[in-house]
Design a protein around this motif. Sequence first.
Motif, short mmCIF file in Angstrom:
data_model
loop_
_atom_site.label_atom_id
_atom_site.label_comp_id
_atom_site.label_asym_id
_atom_site.label_seq_id
_atom_site.Cartn_x
_atom_site.Cartn_y
_atom_site.Cartn_z
N UNK A 2 83.61 29.52 6.79
CA UNK A 2 82.57 29.38 7.83
C UNK A 2 81.29 28.83 7.23
N UNK A 3 80.54 28.14 8.08
CA UNK A 3 79.25 27.59 7.64
C UNK A 3 78.20 27.98 8.67
N UNK A 4 76.98 27.53 8.44
CA UNK A 4 75.91 27.83 9.38
C UNK A 4 76.30 27.34 10.78
N UNK A 5 76.15 28.18 11.77
CA UNK A 5 76.52 27.80 13.14
C UNK A 5 77.88 28.36 13.55
N UNK A 6 78.64 28.87 12.57
CA UNK A 6 79.95 29.45 12.93
C UNK A 6 79.74 30.74 13.74
#
Length: 269
Positions: free
Chosen positions: A123-127
Amino acid sequence: MKIAVVTGASSGMGLEFAKLIDEEYDVDEIWLIARRKERLQTLCGCLKTRTRVMPLDLTDKDSILQYNNALKEADPVVTVLVNASGFGKFGKFTDIPSEEYRNMIDLNCTATVEMVYTSLQYMTSGSEIYNIDSLSSFQPVPYINVYGATKAFVLSFSRALNAELSGRGIHVIAVCPGWVNTEFFSRAVSDCSIKYFNKVFEAKDVVKKAFKDMKKGRDVSVLGFSIRAQVLATKLLPHRLIMKIWIKQQNRARNADAVYKYTDIERRV
Ligand SMILES: NC(=O)c1ccc[n+]([C@@H]2O[C@H](COP(=O)([O-])OP(=O)(O)OC[C@H]3O[C@@H](n4cnc5c(N)ncnc54)[C@H](OP(=O)(O)O)[C@@H]3O)[C@@H](O)[C@H]2O)c1
């Protein structure tokens, strides 16, 4: 590649989440997880987004390994994870085989934690993570005792994780509906210990509300004025009193069938 992962996608709220993701999210693939492969395949036919069917029993440790391996191989960004696999059982505590409780805790708690843990690496930022929880997470609930306790676990886990992950820009929401018209009841009902269903919601409405609450940055989603009022009551009144009222409602419903409307639920039992 951006993907969405939905557990419990073969029916109820998981299925509705898969449909909503298909419409509202920009992902390349939706991974659909549940035990019933045919149901997942049927759902694939209704979605525009490319799908991957993963028939897994999430109470089996190997299933999480399989999921982990699939992620390793595809190396995607997990944009959305929905944990909707779960079940409950109504009845007196000692009337339900302990094996059922083990299974329930394994699915509702352990699998939820493991799916989140495994997915987070991708996962990354915004997930976003949706954990399907329950109104029963806010208070102890006699005759659905262990189920309520698993859901209290999910609420605590989700909210704390959301706070921990805010620095990474990953959002976690606990979706806490009241009764919802799904197959949940076919598995939950084994006797008449719970007969009072004050209001029953549709799965797609719960999912739509959760989507909106996610966009607003909330960590808990509760649909319906009456359900929000019940949540408030669990914060203002002693839980001993709330349990007393709940038991009274169930006893009255058992003794006076005609007074209460069971809507679709009774037909499912
Ligand atoms: N319906 C309600 O009134 C209500 C209210 C509050 C909260 N909830 C919660 O909402 C969540 C979704 O339930 P629902 O109401 O949508 O009921 P549902 O229609 O019965 O959906 C449950 C899903 O869980 C999957 N599942 C069950 N056992 C599994 C296992 N061992 N491994 C993988 N998947 C499994 C089922 O698929 P397979 O059978 O194909 O595996 C199904 O897709 C649950 O956590 C439930 O506790 C329900």
